[in-house]
Design a protein around this motif. Structure first.
Motif, short mmCIF file in Angstrom:
data_model
loop_
_atom_site.label_atom_id
_atom_site.label_comp_id
_atom_site.label_asym_id
_atom_site.label_seq_id
_atom_site.Cartn_x
_atom_site.Cartn_y
_atom_site.Cartn_z
N GLY A 27 0.84 -0.94 0.04
CA GLY A 27 -0.07 -0.12 0.16
C GLY A 27 0.72 1.30 -0.02
N LEU A 28 2.16 1.36 0.40
CA LEU A 28 2.93 2.53 0.56
C LEU A 28 3.69 2.49 -0.50
CD1 LEU A 28 4.34 2.22 4.31
CD2 LEU A 28 2.39 3.50 3.34
N ARG A 46 -7.62 0.64 2.07
CA ARG A 46 -6.82 0.37 0.81
C ARG A 46 -6.13 -0.99 1.13
NH1 ARG A 46 -4.83 6.45 -0.86
NH2 ARG A 46 -6.80 7.14 -1.89
N LEU A 47 -6.50 -1.86 0.18
CA LEU A 47 -5.79 -3.11 0.14
C LEU A 47 -4.87 -3.54 -0.77
CD1 LEU A 47 -9.14 -5.21 1.15
CD2 LEU A 47 -7.61 -4.10 2.74
N ASP A 48 -3.79 -4.00 -0.26
CA ASP A 48 -2.69 -4.49 -1.34
C ASP A 48 -1.96 -5.86 -0.99
OD1 ASP A 48 -0.68 -4.39 -3.12
OD2 ASP A 48 0.61 -2.94 -2.07
N LEU A 67 6.23 0.63 10.34
CA LEU A 67 4.94 -0.16 10.70
C LEU A 67 4.61 -1.21 9.60
CD1 LEU A 67 3.10 3.18 12.11
CD2 LEU A 67 4.30 1.36 13.28
N THR A 68 4.71 -0.71 8.68
CA THR A 68 4.30 -1.75 7.46
C THR A 68 5.13 -2.97 7.43
OG1 THR A 68 3.02 -1.78 5.37
CG2 THR A 68 5.36 -0.99 5.41
N THR A 69 6.57 -2.72 7.68
CA THR A 69 7.26 -3.82 7.85
C THR A 69 7.09 -4.68 9.07
OG1 THR A 69 9.06 -2.58 6.84
CG2 THR A 69 9.77 -4.56 8.09
N GLU A 70 6.79 -4.32 10.26
CA GLU A 70 6.55 -4.79 11.39
C GLU A 70 5.40 -5.70 11.42
OE1 GLU A 70 9.13 -5.85 13.70
OE2 GLU A 70 10.15 -5.40 11.82
N LEU A 71 4.30 -5.05 11.18
CA LEU A 71 2.82 -5.33 11.56
C LEU A 71 2.03 -6.18 10.15
CD1 LEU A 71 1.73 -2.12 13.26
CD2 LEU A 71 2.37 -4.41 14.45
N ASP A 72 1.47 -7.30 10.61
CA ASP A 72 0.95 -7.92 9.38
C ASP A 72 -0.14 -7.24 8.65
OD1 ASP A 72 3.05 -10.05 9.76
OD2 ASP A 72 1.62 -11.06 11.16
N ASN A 73 -1.18 -7.48 9.13
CA ASN A 73 -2.38 -6.63 8.69
C ASN A 73 -2.36 -5.21 8.88
OD1 ASN A 73 -4.88 -6.61 7.30
ND2 ASN A 73 -5.92 -7.62 8.83
N LEU A 74 -1.84 -4.40 8.05
CA LEU A 74 -1.81 -2.89 8.33
C LEU A 74 -2.32 -2.44 6.86
CD1 LEU A 74 -0.80 -1.26 10.64
CD2 LEU A 74 1.13 -0.45 9.18
N PRO A 75 -3.46 -2.33 6.40
CA PRO A 75 -3.65 -1.47 5.09
C PRO A 75 -3.98 -0.22 5.62
CG PRO A 75 -5.84 -2.69 6.30
CD PRO A 75 -4.67 -2.98 6.93
N GLY A 124 -3.65 7.97 2.51
CA GLY A 124 -4.10 6.79 3.28
C GLY A 124 -3.03 6.76 4.57
N ILE A 125 -3.61 6.35 5.91
CA ILE A 125 -3.00 6.25 7.18
C ILE A 125 -2.71 4.63 7.54
CG2 ILE A 125 -3.03 6.82 9.46
CD1 ILE A 125 -4.80 9.29 8.50
N PRO A 126 -1.63 4.47 7.85
CA PRO A 126 -1.45 2.99 8.42
C PRO A 126 -2.31 2.59 9.33
CG PRO A 126 0.75 4.13 8.00
CD PRO A 126 -0.26 5.03 8.00
N THR A 127 -3.05 1.54 9.23
CA THR A 127 -4.22 0.92 9.99
C THR A 127 -4.14 -0.40 10.49
OG1 THR A 127 -5.51 2.82 9.25
CG2 THR A 127 -6.59 0.97 10.31
#
Length: 410
Positions: free
Chosen positions: A197-198, A248-250, A290-298, A319-322
């Motif tokens: 997503g990023l 937003r899903l990737d 955050l997107t490297t470490e956390l699994d479900n982060l759309p 978009g904001i990491p969630t």
């Protein structure tokens, strides 16, 4: 038009170009003499005659030249700041052969200025309307060391390979093997690569069959078309006009949108990290962590109306990491501090487990601040099918059709 009027127009245009070059220097986007000179020389306004001339020389202005039937931007002339940033990432030099993927005209002219008469630029786009516009622009501005091709850039431009540099000006979710194969060993590929997503514009150096990052910058680009198209999907949580909220899903797990829609309207749970940012300090490297470490982060996308109504505390076009877990979610946010122009990072959660998820996000924010705040992510791209034992042992792996992308940290 009188000769005097013509001279006056020429002075005005040149001043606009000089002012743009100076602004790019001040931003730190243009640093090398060749890149600065290119922006002083290229008459970029001729590519978009429908746009006010002064606007085209705004360092942050991207001219949208085409949208699809849904109103999604599919072609543009990128903002000068982004063009300069990518050119610096490419580390261009006179005499080089450069492939540009995604045509617009002005960027090909910029590249032609830097590589000079002994260099050559090949610019390719899938859309004949785009390449026709680029051809007219390059003819009007007199750049003869540029070849314009209408083709699906998934395959590169094999008849003109090998290339010293490849610069991609559309968002890509994958790296086709042809791009690597057509790049000289030690050559540089600069690409707006979407990772979970990023999107970051990444300078990648070819080392045999792998590509290794040598610079990562924040960016935004229109998506790739053709065989390489792989768009982000939006899972809608709230669809009131002007207040839309979605994820937003990737490659992320399919969310329970009904449960999350109910969670959205529950009272928020907040957690604060004690970590602060200056007003002009970017959170781009934090978000990559955050997107490297956390699994479900759309990414949570919301219209301004959703923020005005109080559904969300933050609304970002990127978009904001969630962090999502079943019927609950939590997203990154900030609040003002007692210090001037500093903001504390935190998280807001919704749903039965919203508080726990907010605290989990805050935990990672603190880890980033303690261990990686001055670091940048290291990205490597390997061909699909590369054995696991050839990849870095830790970090995040992203599996695409053509490639395996890894994100690690020092």
């Amino acid at each position: 038009m009188t000769n005097e009027s013509t001279r006056e127009q020429g002075r005005t245009e040149q001043q606009l170009r000089d002012d743009l070059a100076q602004k790019l220097i001040e931003f730190g986007a243009a640093r090398s003499p060749g890149v600065v000179t290119a922006f002083r020389n290229v008459r970029r306004h001729l590519a978009t005659p429908e746009v006010d001339m002064a606007r085209t020389y705004d360092a942050e202005f991207a001219a949208i030249t085409k949208t699809d039937e849904h109103g999604v931007d599919i072609s543009s002339v990128s903002a000068p700041r982004v063009q300069a940033m990518q050119m610096e990432q490419a580390d261009l030099a006179p005499g080089m052969t450069v492939l540009e993927i995604g045509s617009g005209g002005p960027n090909a002219a910029n590249l032609a200025e830097v590589v000079g008469e002994n260099g050559h630029v090949v610019t390719v786009d899938i859309d004949p309307e785009v390449t026709d516009r680029a051809t007219r622009f390059l003819k009007a501005t007199g750049y003869q060391n540029v070849t314009v091709l209408t083709a699906d850039a998934e395959h590169g431009a094999p008849e003109h390979a090998p290339f010293d540099r490849i610069i991609v000006t559309v968002q890509a979710a994958d790296i086709p093997p042809e791009w690597t194969a057509q790049l000289k060993d030690g050559g540089r590929l600069v690409v707006p690569l979407r990772m979970r997503g990023l999107t970051r514009t990444v300078a990648l150096v070819r080392d045999g069959d792998r590509l290794v990052s040598d610079g990562v910058e924040l960016c935004g680009f229109v998506p790739m078309q053709g065989l390489g198209e792989n768009r982000v999907r939006l899972a809608v949580l709230h669809d009131v006009e002007g207040e839309e909220v979605g994820l937003r899903l990737d490659g992320h797990p399919e969310p329970d949108t009904d449960a999350l829609a109910k969670a959205l309207i529950t009272p928020p749970n907040k957690a604060w990290s004690g970590v602060t940012l200056g007003g002009s300090e970017s959170n781009e490297h934090l978000d990559m962590w955050l997107t490297t470490e956390l699994d479900n982060l759309p990414l949570l996308a919301a219209k301004p109306g959703a923020r005005q109504r109080g559904l969300v505390a933050s609304a970002s076009p990127l978009g904001i990491p969630t962090l999502v877990d079943g019927d609950s979610f939590a997203y990154r946010t900030v609040r003002a501090t007692d210090e001037d122009d500093r903001y504390e990072l935190g998280a807001i959660g919704h749903g039965p487990h919203g508080q726990q998820l907010a605290e989990r996000l805050v935990e990672e924010i603190r880890t980033w601040d303690r261990d990686h705040r001055g670091d940048r992510a290291h990205i490597e791209v390997y061909p699909a099918g590369t054995p696991d034992d050839r990849l870095p042992a830790d970090g995040r792996r992203i599996e695409r059709r053509h490639s395996r992308v890894t994100i690690t940290w020092p």
